[in-house]
Design a protein around this motif. Sequence first.
Motif, mmCIF file in Angstrom:
data_model
loop_
_atom_site.group_PDB
_atom_site.id
_atom_site.type_symbol
_atom_site.label_atom_id
_atom_site.label_comp_id
_atom_site.label_asym_id
_atom_site.label_seq_id
_atom_site.Cartn_x
_atom_site.Cartn_y
_atom_site.Cartn_z
ATOM 1 N N LYS A 1 -7.591 28.928 -20.923
ATOM 2 C CA LYS A 1 -6.837 29.154 -19.671
ATOM 3 C C LYS A 1 -7.668 28.736 -18.463
ATOM 4 N N TRP A 2 -8.946 29.073 -18.512
ATOM 5 C CA TRP A 2 -9.833 28.733 -17.395
ATOM 6 C C TRP A 2 -9.868 27.208 -17.190
ATOM 7 N N LEU A 3 -10.074 26.480 -18.292
ATOM 8 C CA LEU A 3 -10.127 25.015 -18.163
ATOM 9 C C LEU A 3 -8.773 24.438 -17.761
ATOM 10 N N THR A 4 -7.688 25.037 -18.274
ATOM 11 C CA THR A 4 -6.344 24.550 -17.922
ATOM 12 C C THR A 4 -6.068 24.790 -16.436
ATOM 13 N N CYS A 5 -6.515 25.931 -15.925
ATOM 14 C CA CYS A 5 -6.374 26.201 -14.475
ATOM 15 C C CYS A 5 -7.098 25.123 -13.679
ATOM 16 N N ARG A 6 -8.274 24.739 -14.156
ATOM 17 C CA ARG A 6 -9.042 23.702 -13.446
ATOM 18 C C ARG A 6 -8.270 22.385 -13.450
ATOM 19 N N VAL A 7 -7.706 22.040 -14.631
ATOM 20 C CA VAL A 7 -6.926 20.798 -14.720
ATOM 21 C C VAL A 7 -5.731 20.866 -13.760
ATOM 22 N N ALA A 8 -5.020 21.985 -13.771
ATOM 23 C CA ALA A 8 -3.838 22.122 -12.902
ATOM 24 C C ALA A 8 -4.252 22.014 -11.435
ATOM 25 N N MET A 9 -5.352 22.674 -11.089
ATOM 26 C CA MET A 9 -5.838 22.614 -9.704
ATOM 27 C C MET A 9 -6.146 21.170 -9.306
ATOM 28 N N VAL B 1 0.846 -1.196 0.000
ATOM 29 C CA VAL B 1 0.000 0.000 0.000
ATOM 30 C C VAL B 1 0.885 1.252 0.000
ATOM 31 N N SER B 2 1.927 1.256 0.812
ATOM 32 C CA SER B 2 2.804 2.431 0.891
ATOM 33 C C SER B 2 3.474 2.722 -0.443
ATOM 34 N N LYS B 3 4.005 1.690 -1.089
ATOM 35 C CA LYS B 3 4.679 1.882 -2.381
ATOM 36 C C LYS B 3 3.746 2.518 -3.393
ATOM 37 N N LEU B 4 2.519 2.024 -3.412
ATOM 38 C CA LEU B 4 1.551 2.514 -4.381
ATOM 39 C C LEU B 4 1.176 3.975 -4.100
ATOM 40 N N VAL B 5 0.968 4.292 -2.840
ATOM 41 C CA VAL B 5 0.604 5.664 -2.464
ATOM 42 C C VAL B 5 1.762 6.606 -2.797
ATOM 43 N N ILE B 6 2.985 6.184 -2.523
ATOM 44 C CA ILE B 6 4.166 7.019 -2.810
ATOM 45 C C ILE B 6 4.260 7.275 -4.315
ATOM 46 N N SER B 7 4.102 6.223 -5.106
ATOM 47 C CA SER B 7 4.248 6.397 -6.547
ATOM 48 C C SER B 7 3.180 7.348 -7.107
ATOM 49 N N HIS B 8 1.939 7.227 -6.638
ATOM 50 C CA HIS B 8 0.893 8.156 -7.109
ATOM 51 C C HIS B 8 1.168 9.580 -6.625
ATOM 52 N N ALA B 9 1.546 9.738 -5.368
ATOM 53 C CA ALA B 9 1.776 11.096 -4.821
ATOM 54 C C ALA B 9 2.874 11.796 -5.628
ATOM 55 N N ILE B 10 3.947 11.084 -5.935
ATOM 56 C CA ILE B 10 5.076 11.693 -6.660
ATOM 57 C C ILE B 10 4.699 12.000 -8.108
ATOM 58 N N ASN B 11 4.104 11.033 -8.791
ATOM 59 C CA ASN B 11 3.798 11.254 -10.207
ATOM 60 C C ASN B 11 2.753 12.350 -10.414
ATOM 61 N N GLU B 12 1.786 12.436 -9.526
ATOM 62 C CA GLU B 12 0.779 13.502 -9.668
ATOM 63 C C GLU B 12 1.443 14.881 -9.505
ATOM 64 N N LEU B 13 2.383 14.982 -8.568
ATOM 65 C CA LEU B 13 3.035 16.286 -8.372
ATOM 66 C C LEU B 13 3.964 16.616 -9.544
ATOM 67 N N TYR B 14 4.716 15.633 -9.994
ATOM 68 C CA TYR B 14 5.561 15.857 -11.178
ATOM 69 C C TYR B 14 4.712 16.375 -12.343
ATOM 70 N N GLY B 15 3.648 15.680 -12.626
ATOM 71 C CA GLY B 15 2.795 16.041 -13.763
ATOM 72 C C GLY B 15 2.294 17.473 -13.629
ATOM 73 N N ALA B 16 1.808 17.819 -12.438
ATOM 74 C CA ALA B 16 1.256 19.161 -12.219
ATOM 75 C C ALA B 16 2.333 20.227 -12.428
ATOM 76 N N GLN B 17 3.548 19.943 -11.926
ATOM 77 C CA GLN B 17 4.631 20.939 -12.018
ATOM 78 C C GLN B 17 5.189 21.069 -13.430
ATOM 79 N N VAL B 18 5.365 19.919 -14.091
ATOM 80 C CA VAL B 18 6.050 19.919 -15.383
ATOM 81 C C VAL B 18 5.097 20.265 -16.539
ATOM 82 N N PHE B 19 3.836 19.852 -16.417
ATOM 83 C CA PHE B 19 2.908 20.046 -17.536
ATOM 84 C C PHE B 19 1.740 21.002 -17.239
ATOM 85 N N ASP B 20 0.971 20.696 -16.216
ATOM 86 C CA ASP B 20 -0.310 21.397 -16.060
ATOM 87 C C ASP B 20 -0.158 22.868 -15.703
#
Length: 239
Positions: free
Chosen positions: A55-63, A23-42
């Motif tokens: 822009k409005w919809l992109t802000c929603r996606v990033a949020m 469970v921990s491994k899975l939670v760690i992998s999701h927590a990290i990848n979601e943050l990477y994605g938000a920072q690098v792309f969204d």
Amino acid sequence: MTDIVVKTVEELKDAPDEYREAVSKLVISHAINELYGAQVFDEPAIAYAPTAYAKWLTCRVAMEEYGHHVRFKELGEQLGIPEEQLVPGEKRPLSIFSFPLKSWEEFCVIKLLADMAEILQVEDLLHCAFHPLRDLARMTMPEERFHAKFGRDFCTELCKTAEGRARVQDAIDRYYPMLPAFFGADKSRNNDAYRRLGIKQRSNEEMRADYIAKAQALVEELGLRLPSFDMPAARASSG
Ligand SMILES: [Fe+2]
Ligand SMILES: [Fe+2]
């Protein structure tokens, strides 16, 4: 399969070590990848969005992507995982996160194709025997579907002109080859454990094959094609 149903974070304390580690491994992998994605792309995509509406919809996606990180991180903290393990750190990220976003077309393609991969990953957790993770997946799912629809709608729009279509195809050619690796290694021991414990349902191989078929269908719907490439040996990951 030995489904150990664990209804709460408190109950997890009585689960076998293997179960808690999985469970921990899975939670760690999701927590990290979601943050990477938000920072690098969204978040950077907001600057590239061509209209106020986009822009409005992109802000929603990033949020929402930052929100996914926050939810997984909160669950990780409840599980007693140290904070530094729940954010990008020393570990090399998935290769897709090493290519900073350079255009609006790239972002639309990432939402079209990478969020389809996210959907499959989250979908697999909808029946997770660890209920806090299952509930988190159920909460996240409608948002991931919105992201994929966002990608599809804006790619469809872009493909109305020859120039737009060429730019979308170019982004697909560059980003798609990095996506099948998102599903982790074939014959993964982590994945064997996840399935044996009822935490995940499908093997990495099965999910990857499903993903490739769905990506192909999506891209063909736009009148475009997936690039052919030699599948790199998938890196071992916690997926
Ligand atoms: Fe997400
Ligand atoms: Fe997403």
